[in-house]
Design a protein around this motif. Structure first.
Motif, PDB file in Angstrom:
ATOM      1  N   UNK A  87      10.862 -11.150  -7.760  1.00 47.36           N
ATOM      2  CA  UNK A  87      10.895 -10.307  -6.569  1.00 47.36           C
ATOM      3  C   UNK A  87      12.331 -10.078  -6.139  1.00 47.36           C
ATOM      4  N   UNK A  88      12.652  -8.855  -5.822  1.00 47.65           N
ATOM      5  CA  UNK A  88      13.988  -8.554  -5.322  1.00 47.65           C
ATOM      6  C   UNK A  88      14.163  -9.160  -3.941  1.00 47.65           C
ATOM      7  N   UNK A  89      15.317  -9.768  -3.647  1.00 52.56           N
ATOM      8  CA  UNK A  89      15.541 -10.323  -2.306  1.00 52.56           C
ATOM      9  C   UNK A  89      15.317  -9.260  -1.235  1.00 52.56           C
ATOM     10  N   UNK A  90      14.486  -9.600  -0.269  1.00 50.88           N
ATOM     11  CA  UNK A  90      14.230  -8.669   0.826  1.00 50.88           C
ATOM     12  C   UNK A  90      13.312  -7.519   0.499  1.00 50.88           C
ATOM     13  N   UNK A  91      12.714  -7.495  -0.692  1.00 52.47           N
ATOM     14  CA  UNK A  91      11.788  -6.403  -1.031  1.00 52.47           C
ATOM     15  C   UNK A  91      10.649  -6.357  -0.019  1.00 52.47           C
ATOM     16  N   UNK A  92      10.366  -5.191   0.498  1.00 50.62           N
ATOM     17  CA  UNK A  92       9.389  -5.067   1.564  1.00 50.62           C
ATOM     18  C   UNK A  92       7.966  -5.034   1.024  1.00 50.62           C
ATOM     19  N   UNK A  93       7.099  -5.777   1.706  1.00 50.03           N
ATOM     20  CA  UNK A  93       5.676  -5.797   1.395  1.00 50.03           C
ATOM     21  C   UNK A  93       4.936  -5.554   2.704  1.00 50.03           C
ATOM     22  N   UNK A  94       4.136  -4.497   2.754  1.00 47.21           N
ATOM     23  CA  UNK A  94       3.399  -4.186   3.979  1.00 47.21           C
ATOM     24  C   UNK A  94       2.031  -4.860   3.956  1.00 47.21           C
ATOM     25  N   UNK A  95       1.688  -5.471   5.084  1.00 42.16           N
ATOM     26  CA  UNK A  95       0.434  -6.212   5.219  1.00 42.16           C
ATOM     27  C   UNK A  95      -0.289  -5.718   6.465  1.00 42.16           C
ATOM     28  N   UNK A  96      -1.561  -5.417   6.338  1.00 38.56           N
ATOM     29  CA  UNK A  96      -2.374  -5.100   7.503  1.00 38.56           C
ATOM     30  C   UNK A  96      -3.586  -6.016   7.536  1.00 38.56           C
ATOM     31  N   UNK A  97      -4.054  -6.316   8.751  1.00 34.88           N
ATOM     32  CA  UNK A  97      -5.171  -7.246   8.915  1.00 34.88           C
ATOM     33  C   UNK A  97      -5.953  -6.890  10.162  1.00 34.88           C
ATOM     34  N   UNK A  98      -7.228  -7.268  10.176  1.00 32.41           N
ATOM     35  CA  UNK A  98      -8.021  -7.148  11.395  1.00 32.41           C
ATOM     36  C   UNK A  98      -7.480  -8.139  12.439  1.00 32.41           C
ATOM     37  N   UNK A  99      -7.834  -7.915  13.710  1.00 27.03           N
ATOM     38  CA  UNK A  99      -7.145  -8.573  14.809  1.00 27.03           C
ATOM     39  C   UNK A  99      -7.122 -10.107  14.717  1.00 27.03           C
ATOM     40  N   UNK A 100      -8.266 -10.723  14.467  1.00 32.02           N
ATOM     41  CA  UNK A 100      -8.296 -12.189  14.538  1.00 32.02           C
ATOM     42  C   UNK A 100      -7.495 -12.822  13.408  1.00 32.02           C
ATOM     43  N   UNK A 101      -7.518 -12.223  12.209  1.00 30.60           N
ATOM     44  CA  UNK A 101      -6.682 -12.736  11.121  1.00 30.60           C
ATOM     45  C   UNK A 101      -5.207 -12.536  11.440  1.00 30.60           C
ATOM     46  N   UNK A 102      -4.887 -11.396  12.048  1.00 24.73           N
ATOM     47  CA  UNK A 102      -3.495 -11.149  12.434  1.00 24.73           C
ATOM     48  C   UNK A 102      -3.024 -12.193  13.442  1.00 24.73           C
ATOM     49  N   UNK A 103      -3.850 -12.480  14.427  1.00 27.28           N
ATOM     50  CA  UNK A 103      -3.485 -13.464  15.436  1.00 27.28           C
ATOM     51  C   UNK A 103      -3.329 -14.856  14.827  1.00 27.28           C
ATOM     52  N   UNK A 104      -4.207 -15.193  13.907  1.00 25.58           N
ATOM     53  CA  UNK A 104      -4.181 -16.533  13.336  1.00 25.58           C
ATOM     54  C   UNK A 104      -3.076 -16.721  12.301  1.00 25.58           C
ATOM     55  N   UNK A 132     -16.335  -0.052   6.373  1.00 26.89           N
ATOM     56  CA  UNK A 132     -16.162   0.999   5.374  1.00 26.89           C
ATOM     57  C   UNK A 132     -14.730   1.516   5.285  1.00 26.89           C
ATOM     58  N   UNK A 133     -13.905   1.225   6.281  1.00 28.21           N
ATOM     59  CA  UNK A 133     -12.552   1.777   6.315  1.00 28.21           C
ATOM     60  C   UNK A 133     -11.490   0.843   5.737  1.00 28.21           C
ATOM     61  N   UNK A 134     -11.835  -0.404   5.459  1.00 23.66           N
ATOM     62  CA  UNK A 134     -10.826  -1.346   4.965  1.00 23.66           C
ATOM     63  C   UNK A 134     -10.234  -0.891   3.637  1.00 23.66           C
ATOM     64  N   UNK A 135     -11.085  -0.412   2.726  1.00 20.10           N
ATOM     65  CA  UNK A 135     -10.607   0.000   1.406  1.00 20.10           C
ATOM     66  C   UNK A 135      -9.584   1.122   1.534  1.00 20.10           C
ATOM     67  N   UNK A 136      -9.827   2.048   2.446  1.00 19.35           N
ATOM     68  CA  UNK A 136      -8.899   3.142   2.642  1.00 19.35           C
ATOM     69  C   UNK A 136      -7.532   2.704   3.101  1.00 19.35           C
ATOM     70  N   UNK A 137      -7.449   1.570   3.804  1.00 14.40           N
ATOM     71  CA  UNK A 137      -6.147   1.076   4.268  1.00 14.40           C
ATOM     72  C   UNK A 137      -5.233   0.692   3.100  1.00 14.40           C
ATOM     73  N   UNK A 138      -5.828   0.376   1.940  1.00 14.37           N
ATOM     74  CA  UNK A 138      -5.009   0.000   0.779  1.00 14.37           C
ATOM     75  C   UNK A 138      -4.177   1.165   0.263  1.00 14.37           C
ATOM     76  N   UNK A 139      -4.510   2.377   0.675  1.00 16.74           N
ATOM     77  CA  UNK A 139      -3.699   3.523   0.281  1.00 16.74           C
ATOM     78  C   UNK A 139      -2.371   3.559   1.020  1.00 16.74           C
ATOM     79  N   UNK A 140      -2.319   2.909   2.186  1.00 16.96           N
ATOM     80  CA  UNK A 140      -1.114   2.960   3.017  1.00 16.96           C
ATOM     81  C   UNK A 140      -0.393   1.625   3.137  1.00 16.96           C
ATOM     82  N   UNK A 141      -1.007   0.545   2.656  1.00 21.00           N
ATOM     83  CA  UNK A 141      -0.414  -0.784   2.777  1.00 21.00           C
ATOM     84  C   UNK A 141      -0.519  -1.512   1.437  1.00 21.00           C
TER      85      UNK A 141
END
Length: 309
Positions: A87-104, A132-141
């Motif tokens: 992995x390149x130092x500082x290479x950006x990885x975007x992560x999205x999560x539903x609220x409770x996983x994000x909080x935890x 049904x919308x989670x799979x679609x988020x993989x197009x942007x994250x």
């Protein structure tokens, strides 16, 4: 065929409109249409068809889009074979999560990234979406942390790689002074007449309340309030004495642990799957695989700590 044309076709499948594809690929709608037309010239059968004011894929287009997934993944693997030894130092990885996983998990994930300047850098975003919308988020994250009830359809293997993180039990949430809060477990029959707080229809926890209702053997469970955000659920329970379902490991924020308790349901097992989703080509990147491993380690460690309390 050019790979950029195949990528455009796949984006149309996943995003559903030329306008959305244009925004995602930073092109004009005209340029997207031109790419689709160039791809079409290589085939006798139509790949797209009008659907009202929108443009959709024909069955042949769907098959070509599915084959495009393999081509794009293979190209990504070829690129990584040359450039992706680490992995390149500082290479950006975007992560999205539903609220409770994000909080935890987001605080620890971000802190770990900051503490490792030679590793990937995460960019986190929470999303409140239906199953049904989670799979679609993989197009942007690069990485999507998703959840679904056990009875739901598996994530579509032709669109995303799904990596299990946890099977999380769902518990009854009670105000600490509720008469049942002293029990180790709570039966649904003991909740007859209680006022319930439940998730919105179509969201991942909503089918679980339906499962609980089915197991109540006809006893009345009144769903009065529909709330998705678990902090709001906990606040309502703490203030009013209503009851609800909350995930055992990620559902109760520290701020409410003195006021709300979680108790396993005695007469039915209610749980949800938590998975990491990513497009196949994203998983060819060392940086993405590193962050996926961190998420799983953080999730499993924190769930162990909750179980030990």
């Amino acid at each position: 065929m050019e790979i950029r044309h195949l990528r455009t076709l796949r984006e149309l499948r996943d995003r559903g409109s030329v306008t959305a594809v244009a925004a995602a690929l930073h092109l004009s709608a005209s340029a997207v249409s031109q790419q689709l037309a160039a791809l079409q010239r290589g085939f006798e059968v139509p790949l797209t068809e009008p659907r009202g004011r929108m443009l959709g894929l024909t069955p042949a287009g769907e098959r070509l889009a599915a084959a495009s997934d393999d081509v794009i993944e293979a190209m990504s693997r070829a690129e990584q074979a040359v450039t992706g030894f680490r992995a390149e130092p500082g290479e950006r990885v975007s992560v999205t999560a539903f609220h409770s996983a994000a909080l935890a998990w987001f605080p620890e994930l971000i802190a770990t990234s900051i503490a490792d300047p030679d590793g990937p850098s995460v960019r986190c975003r929470d999303e409140d979406v239906s199953i049904s919308e989670f799979v679609g988020l993989a197009a942007d994250h690069d990485i999507v942390i998703a959840h679904r009830p056990p009875a739901s359809e598996p994530w579509p293997a032709n669109r995303v790689v799904a990596i299990p993180v946890l099977e999380e039990p769902i518990a009854i949430a009670l105000r600490r002074d509720h008469p049942l809060a002293e029990r180790d477990t709570v039966g649904l029959a003991e909740l007859t007449g209680e006022t319930w707080v439940a998730a919105h229809e179509g969201f991942a926890l909503e089918p679980l309340i339906v499962q609980a209702l089915a197991a109540s053997e006809g006893r009345r469970i009144e769903i009065t309030h529909r709330v998705n955000e678990f902090n709001v659920v906990a606040a309502v329970i703490a203030r009013t004495g209503a009851v609800g379902l909350l995930p055992l490991h990620t559902g109760l924020a520290r701020a409410f642990r003195d006021e709300v308790v979680l108790r396993p349901i005695r007469d039915v097992t209610v749980m949800r799957h938590i998975d990491v989703l990513a497009r196949p080509e994203a998983m060819t990147r060392e940086a993405v695989r590193t962050i996926v491993a961190r998420i799983i380690e953080i999730a499993q460690r924190s769930s162990g700590e909750v179980a030990a309390r």
